[in-house]
Design a protein around this motif. Structure first.
Motif, PDB file in Angstrom:
ATOM      1  N   PRO A  71       3.725   0.401   9.885  1.00 43.63           N
ATOM      2  CA  PRO A  71       4.927  -0.203   9.292  1.00 43.63           C
ATOM      3  C   PRO A  71       5.208   0.395   7.922  1.00 43.63           C
ATOM      4  N   ALA A  72       6.467   0.606   7.630  1.00 46.08           N
ATOM      5  CA  ALA A  72       6.853   1.167   6.339  1.00 46.08           C
ATOM      6  C   ALA A  72       8.239   0.662   5.983  1.00 46.08           C
ATOM      7  N   ASN A  73       8.475   0.496   4.690  1.00 43.27           N
ATOM      8  CA  ASN A  73       9.816   0.076   4.274  1.00 43.27           C
ATOM      9  C   ASN A  73      10.512   1.094   3.390  1.00 43.27           C
ATOM     10  N   ALA A  74       9.784   2.149   2.948  1.00 42.19           N
ATOM     11  CA  ALA A  74      10.438   3.174   2.122  1.00 42.19           C
ATOM     12  C   ALA A  74       9.659   4.477   2.183  1.00 42.19           C
ATOM     13  N   LEU A  75      10.393   5.570   2.240  1.00 39.03           N
ATOM     14  CA  LEU A  75       9.811   6.902   2.146  1.00 39.03           C
ATOM     15  C   LEU A  75      10.391   7.568   0.907  1.00 39.03           C
ATOM     16  N   TYR A  76       9.512   7.888  -0.036  1.00 38.10           N
ATOM     17  CA  TYR A  76       9.934   8.532  -1.282  1.00 38.10           C
ATOM     18  C   TYR A  76       9.725  10.040  -1.148  1.00 38.10           C
ATOM     19  N   VAL A  77      10.781  10.790  -1.396  1.00 39.67           N
ATOM     20  CA  VAL A  77      10.749  12.242  -1.296  1.00 39.67           C
ATOM     21  C   VAL A  77      11.078  12.823  -2.664  1.00 39.67           C
ATOM     22  N   VAL A 122       5.659  10.107  -0.455  1.00 39.67           N
ATOM     23  CA  VAL A 122       4.969   8.824  -0.628  1.00 39.67           C
ATOM     24  C   VAL A 122       5.602   7.822   0.334  1.00 39.67           C
ATOM     25  N   LEU A 123       4.762   7.182   1.153  1.00 37.62           N
ATOM     26  CA  LEU A 123       5.239   6.188   2.104  1.00 37.62           C
ATOM     27  C   LEU A 123       4.784   4.804   1.637  1.00 37.62           C
ATOM     28  N   GLN A 124       5.724   3.879   1.535  1.00 36.50           N
ATOM     29  CA  GLN A 124       5.395   2.518   1.100  1.00 36.50           C
ATOM     30  C   GLN A 124       5.201   1.626   2.318  1.00 36.50           C
ATOM     31  N   VAL A 125       3.992   1.081   2.445  1.00 39.52           N
ATOM     32  CA  VAL A 125       3.645   0.194   3.557  1.00 39.52           C
ATOM     33  C   VAL A 125       3.760  -1.252   3.073  1.00 39.52           C
ATOM     34  N   PRO A 126       4.533  -2.084   3.757  1.00 37.61           N
ATOM     35  CA  PRO A 126       4.715  -3.466   3.292  1.00 37.61           C
ATOM     36  C   PRO A 126       3.429  -4.266   3.408  1.00 37.61           C
ATOM     37  N   GLU A 174       0.842  -1.195   0.000  1.00 32.27           N
ATOM     38  CA  GLU A 174       0.000   0.000   0.000  1.00 32.27           C
ATOM     39  C   GLU A 174       0.875   1.241   0.000  1.00 32.27           C
ATOM     40  N   LEU A 175       0.384   2.293  -0.620  1.00 36.61           N
ATOM     41  CA  LEU A 175       1.087   3.571  -0.629  1.00 36.61           C
ATOM     42  C   LEU A 175       0.256   4.600   0.126  1.00 36.61           C
ATOM     43  N   VAL A 176       0.899   5.306   1.035  1.00 34.83           N
ATOM     44  CA  VAL A 176       0.273   6.439   1.712  1.00 34.83           C
ATOM     45  C   VAL A 176       0.830   7.692   1.057  1.00 34.83           C
ATOM     46  N   VAL A 177      -0.057   8.552   0.563  1.00 34.43           N
ATOM     47  CA  VAL A 177       0.398   9.717  -0.202  1.00 34.43           C
ATOM     48  C   VAL A 177      -0.079  11.013   0.455  1.00 34.43           C
ATOM     49  N   GLY A 178       0.687  12.078   0.243  1.00 40.31           N
ATOM     50  CA  GLY A 178       0.329  13.377   0.792  1.00 40.31           C
ATOM     51  C   GLY A 178       1.080  13.654   2.081  1.00 40.31           C
ATOM     52  N   ARG A 179       1.449  14.904   2.297  1.00 42.05           N
ATOM     53  CA  ARG A 179       2.308  15.259   3.431  1.00 42.05           C
ATOM     54  C   ARG A 179       1.655  14.968   4.781  1.00 42.05           C
ATOM     55  N   ASN A 180       0.408  15.392   4.970  1.00 41.12           N
ATOM     56  CA  ASN A 180      -0.242  15.154   6.252  1.00 41.12           C
ATOM     57  C   ASN A 180      -0.429  13.664   6.514  1.00 41.12           C
ATOM     58  N   SER A 181      -0.882  12.929   5.504  1.00 40.64           N
ATOM     59  CA  SER A 181      -1.134  11.500   5.673  1.00 40.64           C
ATOM     60  C   SER A 181       0.144  10.741   5.992  1.00 40.64           C
ATOM     61  N   VAL A 182       1.230  11.089   5.321  1.00 40.50           N
ATOM     62  CA  VAL A 182       2.506  10.408   5.550  1.00 40.50           C
ATOM     63  C   VAL A 182       3.013  10.692   6.958  1.00 40.50           C
ATOM     64  N   MET A 202      -6.011  -5.078   6.747  1.00 34.97           N
ATOM     65  CA  MET A 202      -5.071  -4.311   7.551  1.00 34.97           C
ATOM     66  C   MET A 202      -4.326  -3.291   6.686  1.00 34.97           C
ATOM     67  N   THR A 203      -5.027  -2.228   6.373  1.00 34.86           N
ATOM     68  CA  THR A 203      -4.453  -1.125   5.620  1.00 34.86           C
ATOM     69  C   THR A 203      -3.778  -0.152   6.583  1.00 34.86           C
ATOM     70  N   ALA A 204      -3.183   0.891   6.005  1.00 36.08           N
ATOM     71  CA  ALA A 204      -2.568   1.920   6.847  1.00 36.08           C
ATOM     72  C   ALA A 204      -3.612   2.570   7.752  1.00 36.08           C
ATOM     73  N   GLY A 205      -4.842   2.731   7.241  1.00 38.99           N
ATOM     74  CA  GLY A 205      -5.912   3.304   8.057  1.00 38.99           C
ATOM     75  C   GLY A 205      -6.241   2.443   9.257  1.00 38.99           C
ATOM     76  N   ALA A 206      -6.277   1.123   9.063  1.00 40.66           N
ATOM     77  CA  ALA A 206      -6.541   0.205  10.179  1.00 40.66           C
ATOM     78  C   ALA A 206      -5.403   0.256  11.186  1.00 40.66           C
TER      79      ALA A 206
END
Length: 304
Positions: free
Chosen positions: A78-84, A130-134, A61-69, A194-198
């Protein structure tokens, strides 16, 4: 003397001799029926089979946007990469995202051009972060009860039927953790995962409370019944009020339906008992997170 005359005797056919013989080396613990190590090996095998059948995990899953990230990083999602994005305006949210990702460790910091982020997010307004959630690795429904029995505890499990809002799933996970439950079961299809929101709604408790995914929820409940668990469904027209249910202090599965439709027909028919929560205030129904919390509190109180 009479009766002592020697003569032909009926033998044992070698049975007594064989009974005295050794039975060979003791089999390893993993092969002994009922041994904790055998159950652990079976759990491992089921997870491997699940991974082969359906990947064993949800999709990334990808979490996008500054506030959401920033919120996801703060809540321990959980996250494995932050794209800037390259040459991004370095405001306070960007600095916090980079700082928190670095402090948590295990999160790759990747600088990427805007076209690459546009491609990754299918053109969503990512604002340069962009935050990458495993993928989430689900347990097998049988694992939840087995883990409780191995600890010498009566299983306390919540199953969700038709709950599609990840925030409700996260709230249930939080309640299960708070009241000493052993996990949550969700259907594989037409249900929240089990998404980032959950994860965010669970307030970090998802890291220690397993969520299992059932290919068929009805069959999973039937398997629990065969293992000795009572399956109690929550319904506005339930036969018994919550306070009158004697089974709350034993091996238990609490089934919660959607706020609008309640329990599906097959799941409702599978339940051993349908229970209603008394609501003197006159509300027609409670959402899944609140309903599960009420029952879990009562079960925890009964268990002392």
């Amino acid at each position: 003397m009479p009766g002592k005359k020697k003569g032909p005797q009926i033998g044992s056919g070698g049975n007594r001799r064989r009974g005295l013989e050794g039975k060979g080396p003791t089999p390893p613990a993993e092969m002994r029926k009922g041994h904790a190590k055998q159950r652990a090996a079976q759990v491992k095998a089921r997870r491997a089979q699940a991974r082969q059948q359906r990947g064993g995990k949800s999709t990334a899953e990808l979490v996008v946007g500054r506030n959401s990230v920033v919120e996801a990083l703060r809540e321990g999602v959980p996250a494995n990469a932050l794209y800037v994005q390259q040459f991004i305006d370095n405001d306070e949210r960007v600095r916090e995202a980079v700082r928190v990702a670095g402090e948590r460790g295990g999160i790759r910091l990747v600088e990427a051009p805007r076209p690459e982020l546009d491609r990754m997010t299918n053109g969503l307004n990512h604002q340069g972060l962009v935050l990458q959630v495993p993928p989430y690795e689900y347990a097998h429904p049988e694992d939840l009860a087995a883990a409780a029995f191995d600890r010498g505890e009566d299983p306390l499990i919540v199953a969700l039927d038709g709950v599609t809002d990840p925030r409700n799933l996260g709230a249930v996970v939080r309640s299960v953790s708070a009241f000493g439950g052993h996990g949550v079961v969700v259907p594989e299809r037409r249900a929240a995962g089990m998404t980032a929101g959950a994860w965010k709604t669970s307030a970090g408790t998802a890291a220690r409370t397993p969520v299992a995914r059932a290919t068929n929820l009805t069959r999973a409940l039937e398997a629990y019944q065969k293992a000795g668990l009572m399956v109690v469904g929550l319904a506005a027209d339930g036969d018994v009020e919550l306070g009158d249910v004697a089974a709350l202090d034993g091996p238990l599965v609490v089934v919660v339906g959607s706020e609008g439709k309640g329990l599906s027909r097959l799941v409702g028919e599978t339940c051993d008992l349908k229970v209603r929560i008394p609501m003197p205030g006159g509300a027609e129904s409670l959402n899944a997170g609140v309903a599960a919390g009420v029952v879990l509190y009562e079960a925890a109180r009964r268990r002392g």
